[in-house]
Design a protein around this motif. Sequence first.
Motif, PDB file in Angstrom:
ATOM      1  N   ALA A   1       0.822  -1.215   0.000  1.00 51.06           N
ATOM      2  CA  ALA A   1       0.000   0.000   0.000  1.00 51.06           C
ATOM      3  C   ALA A   1       0.855   1.263   0.000  1.00 51.06           C
ATOM      4  CB  ALA A   1      -0.927  -0.003   1.211  1.00 51.06           C
ATOM      5  N   THR A   2       2.046   1.192   0.599  1.00 51.42           N
ATOM      6  CA  THR A   2       2.901   2.385   0.700  1.00 51.42           C
ATOM      7  C   THR A   2       3.973   2.435  -0.385  1.00 51.42           C
ATOM      8  OG1 THR A   2       4.361   1.232   2.261  1.00 51.42           O
ATOM      9  CG2 THR A   2       2.576   2.563   3.192  1.00 51.42           C
ATOM     10  N   SER A   3       3.984   1.444  -1.253  1.00 51.15           N
ATOM     11  CA  SER A   3       5.002   1.407  -2.302  1.00 51.15           C
ATOM     12  C   SER A   3       4.940   2.669  -3.168  1.00 51.15           C
ATOM     13  CB  SER A   3       4.802   0.171  -3.181  1.00 51.15           C
ATOM     14  OG  SER A   3       5.741   0.145  -4.232  1.00 51.15           O
ATOM     15  N   GLY A   4       6.059   3.369  -3.262  1.00 52.68           N
ATOM     16  CA  GLY A   4       6.125   4.570  -4.081  1.00 52.68           C
ATOM     17  C   GLY A   4       5.590   5.818  -3.416  1.00 52.68           C
ATOM     18  N   LEU A   5       5.143   5.700  -2.172  1.00 53.54           N
ATOM     19  CA  LEU A   5       4.599   6.857  -1.456  1.00 53.54           C
ATOM     20  C   LEU A   5       5.629   7.408  -0.469  1.00 53.54           C
ATOM     21  CD1 LEU A   5       1.001   5.573  -0.616  1.00 53.54           C
ATOM     22  CD2 LEU A   5       1.623   7.289  -2.332  1.00 53.54           C
ATOM     23  N   PRO A   6       5.618   8.725  -0.235  1.00 50.23           N
ATOM     24  CA  PRO A   6       6.538   9.304   0.752  1.00 50.23           C
ATOM     25  C   PRO A   6       6.142   8.879   2.166  1.00 50.23           C
ATOM     26  CG  PRO A   6       4.979  10.951  -0.005  1.00 50.23           C
ATOM     27  CD  PRO A   6       4.771   9.750  -0.880  1.00 50.23           C
ATOM     28  N   LYS A   7       7.122   8.673   3.004  1.00 50.41           N
ATOM     29  CA  LYS A   7       6.849   8.269   4.378  1.00 50.41           C
ATOM     30  C   LYS A   7       6.377   9.466   5.198  1.00 50.41           C
ATOM     31  CE  LYS A   7      10.127   4.425   4.434  1.00 50.41           C
ATOM     32  NZ  LYS A   7      11.294   3.812   5.124  1.00 50.41           N
ATOM     33  N   ALA A   8       5.769   9.168   6.339  1.00 52.90           N
ATOM     34  CA  ALA A   8       5.308  10.233   7.231  1.00 52.90           C
ATOM     35  C   ALA A   8       6.491  11.117   7.620  1.00 52.90           C
ATOM     36  CB  ALA A   8       4.663   9.631   8.472  1.00 52.90           C
ATOM     37  N   GLY A   9       6.279  12.439   7.557  1.00 52.54           N
ATOM     38  CA  GLY A   9       7.339  13.385   7.882  1.00 52.54           C
ATOM     39  C   GLY A   9       8.072  13.916   6.664  1.00 52.54           C
ATOM     40  N   LYS A  10       7.884  13.254   5.515  1.00 54.13           N
ATOM     41  CA  LYS A  10       8.550  13.692   4.291  1.00 54.13           C
ATOM     42  C   LYS A  10       7.771  14.831   3.628  1.00 54.13           C
ATOM     43  CE  LYS A  10      11.943  10.701   4.296  1.00 54.13           C
ATOM     44  NZ  LYS A  10      13.367  11.120   4.372  1.00 54.13           N
ATOM     45  N   LYS A  11       8.502  15.681   2.900  1.00 60.39           N
ATOM     46  CA  LYS A  11       7.862  16.803   2.212  1.00 60.39           C
ATOM     47  C   LYS A  11       7.362  16.375   0.838  1.00 60.39           C
ATOM     48  CE  LYS A  11      10.389  20.620   4.396  1.00 60.39           C
ATOM     49  NZ  LYS A  11      11.245  21.821   4.159  1.00 60.39           N
ATOM     50  N   VAL A  12       6.235  16.945   0.446  1.00 61.85           N
ATOM     51  CA  VAL A  12       5.672  16.684  -0.879  1.00 61.85           C
ATOM     52  C   VAL A  12       5.203  18.011  -1.484  1.00 61.85           C
ATOM     53  CG1 VAL A  12       4.947  14.315  -0.418  1.00 61.85           C
ATOM     54  CG2 VAL A  12       3.414  16.185   0.162  1.00 61.85           C
ATOM     55  N   LYS A  13       5.330  18.113  -2.800  1.00 62.84           N
ATOM     56  CA  LYS A  13       4.877  19.314  -3.503  1.00 62.84           C
ATOM     57  C   LYS A  13       3.542  19.031  -4.172  1.00 62.84           C
ATOM     58  CE  LYS A  13       9.411  21.383  -4.432  1.00 62.84           C
ATOM     59  NZ  LYS A  13      10.336  21.884  -5.488  1.00 62.84           N
ATOM     60  N   LEU A  14       2.551  19.844  -3.817  1.00 67.60           N
ATOM     61  CA  LEU A  14       1.205  19.705  -4.366  1.00 67.60           C
ATOM     62  C   LEU A  14       0.755  21.049  -4.936  1.00 67.60           C
ATOM     63  CD1 LEU A  14      -0.411  17.714  -1.402  1.00 67.60           C
ATOM     64  CD2 LEU A  14       0.460  16.766  -3.543  1.00 67.60           C
ATOM     65  N   PRO A  15      -0.303  21.060  -5.722  1.00 66.88           N
ATOM     66  CA  PRO A  15      -0.817  22.339  -6.245  1.00 66.88           C
ATOM     67  C   PRO A  15      -1.164  23.321  -5.128  1.00 66.88           C
ATOM     68  CG  PRO A  15      -1.778  20.511  -7.447  1.00 66.88           C
ATOM     69  CD  PRO A  15      -1.019  19.917  -6.308  1.00 66.88           C
ATOM     70  N   GLU A  16      -1.561  22.798  -3.976  1.00 67.88           N
ATOM     71  CA  GLU A  16      -1.930  23.664  -2.850  1.00 67.88           C
ATOM     72  C   GLU A  16      -0.711  24.221  -2.121  1.00 67.88           C
ATOM     73  OE1 GLU A  16      -5.151  20.750  -3.654  1.00 67.88           O
ATOM     74  OE2 GLU A  16      -2.975  20.648  -3.388  1.00 67.88           O
ATOM     75  N   GLY A  17       0.463  23.655  -2.399  1.00 64.02           N
ATOM     76  CA  GLY A  17       1.685  24.095  -1.738  1.00 64.02           C
ATOM     77  C   GLY A  17       2.529  22.910  -1.292  1.00 64.02           C
ATOM     78  N   THR A  18       3.684  23.214  -0.699  1.00 63.30           N
ATOM     79  CA  THR A  18       4.576  22.163  -0.198  1.00 63.30           C
ATOM     80  C   THR A  18       4.233  21.869   1.259  1.00 63.30           C
ATOM     81  OG1 THR A  18       6.366  22.841  -1.669  1.00 63.30           O
ATOM     82  CG2 THR A  18       6.964  21.499   0.241  1.00 63.30           C
ATOM     83  N   GLY A  19       4.050  20.613   1.546  1.00 60.18           N
ATOM     84  CA  GLY A  19       3.694  20.237   2.914  1.00 60.18           C
ATOM     85  C   GLY A  19       4.378  18.955   3.343  1.00 60.18           C
ATOM     86  N   LYS A  20       4.095  18.551   4.571  1.00 63.11           N
ATOM     87  CA  LYS A  20       4.657  17.319   5.126  1.00 63.11           C
ATOM     88  C   LYS A  20       3.562  16.281   5.326  1.00 63.11           C
ATOM     89  CE  LYS A  20       8.730  18.946   7.676  1.00 63.11           C
ATOM     90  NZ  LYS A  20       9.372  18.999   9.024  1.00 63.11           N
ATOM     91  N   VAL A  21       3.903  15.063   4.994  1.00 65.26           N
ATOM     92  CA  VAL A  21       2.955  13.964   5.207  1.00 65.26           C
ATOM     93  C   VAL A  21       2.810  13.745   6.712  1.00 65.26           C
ATOM     94  CG1 VAL A  21       2.488  11.520   4.847  1.00 65.26           C
ATOM     95  CG2 VAL A  21       3.575  12.865   3.033  1.00 65.26           C
ATOM     96  N   ARG A  22       1.574  13.849   7.193  1.00 64.87           N
ATOM     97  CA  ARG A  22       1.343  13.642   8.624  1.00 64.87           C
ATOM     98  C   ARG A  22       1.089  12.166   8.922  1.00 64.87           C
ATOM     99  NH1 ARG A  22      -3.841  16.140  11.654  1.00 64.87           N
ATOM    100  NH2 ARG A  22      -2.836  18.146  11.139  1.00 64.87           N
ATOM    101  N   THR A  23       0.100  11.595   8.244  1.00 62.80           N
ATOM    102  CA  THR A  23      -0.252  10.202   8.526  1.00 62.80           C
ATOM    103  C   THR A  23      -1.064   9.604   7.388  1.00 62.80           C
ATOM    104  OG1 THR A  23      -1.311   8.722  10.134  1.00 62.80           O
ATOM    105  CG2 THR A  23      -2.400  10.809   9.707  1.00 62.80           C
ATOM    106  N   TYR A  24      -1.044   8.290   7.333  1.00 64.94           N
ATOM    107  CA  TYR A  24      -1.854   7.548   6.365  1.00 64.94           C
ATOM    108  C   TYR A  24      -2.960   6.805   7.106  1.00 64.94           C
ATOM    109  CZ  TYR A  24       1.735   8.170   2.742  1.00 64.94           C
ATOM    110  OH  TYR A  24       2.612   8.699   1.823  1.00 64.94           O
TER     111      TYR A  24
END
Length: 215
Positions: A163-186
């Motif tokens: 399920a997490t294959s290819g996804l950033p881990k919690a705490g990692k930064k991601v760039k989205l149209p809404e802005g750059t943020g950190k993954v909190r939880t899945y």
Amino acid sequence: MHCDGCGRHSILRKADPEEIRCDRENRALEKDAYRICRDIIADWEMAMRLVKTEYLLDRSKAIFFFTAEKRVDFRELVRVLAKRLQIRIEMRQIGIRDEAKVLGGVGPCGMAFCCSTFLREFAPISVKMAKEQNVILNPTKISGGCGRLLCCLHYEYEQYQEATSGLPKAGKKVKLPEGTGKVRTYNFFAGTVTIDIPGHGPLTMSVDDLREQLK
């Protein structure tokens, strides 16, 4: 059915009345043998702890399961037990997880220990498995009756990895149209991910949408 005391069974056939009677008698003999061995261990101050005694159905041998931190010289103990019990003796050292399997018990889930009901082998368990499944790292919550990590942390680990294959881990930064943020939880049951974006607040979206936006 024959059991080696550590949960491995082999069914030969249905027991006949004579075998059932013999098995009942063996249970009583096992209690006496356990008491005798336990008392000798205490009197001799041996660095070992007796866990269980098991008689084979035909009474050809008695097996004494024990735990110990180091190797124990039990040769004299075997001689004394063989003389007193008039039976062939086998001393079998087991680990702490095997001890829980032999004795049985109830886990934090309220069910009987997996190891004493259906598990045949112990799989390696790590704290990483708990982290990747979003399990709270509270020792009292993720430890079994043996004091080691719960065996059930292994059951769905492979599915979480997929399920997490290819996804950033919690705490990692991601760039989205809404802005750059950190993954909190899945939340894999709901199929969602929550991302904290400064100036925007927490954003919850489907895992599939996140995958698409990260391509």
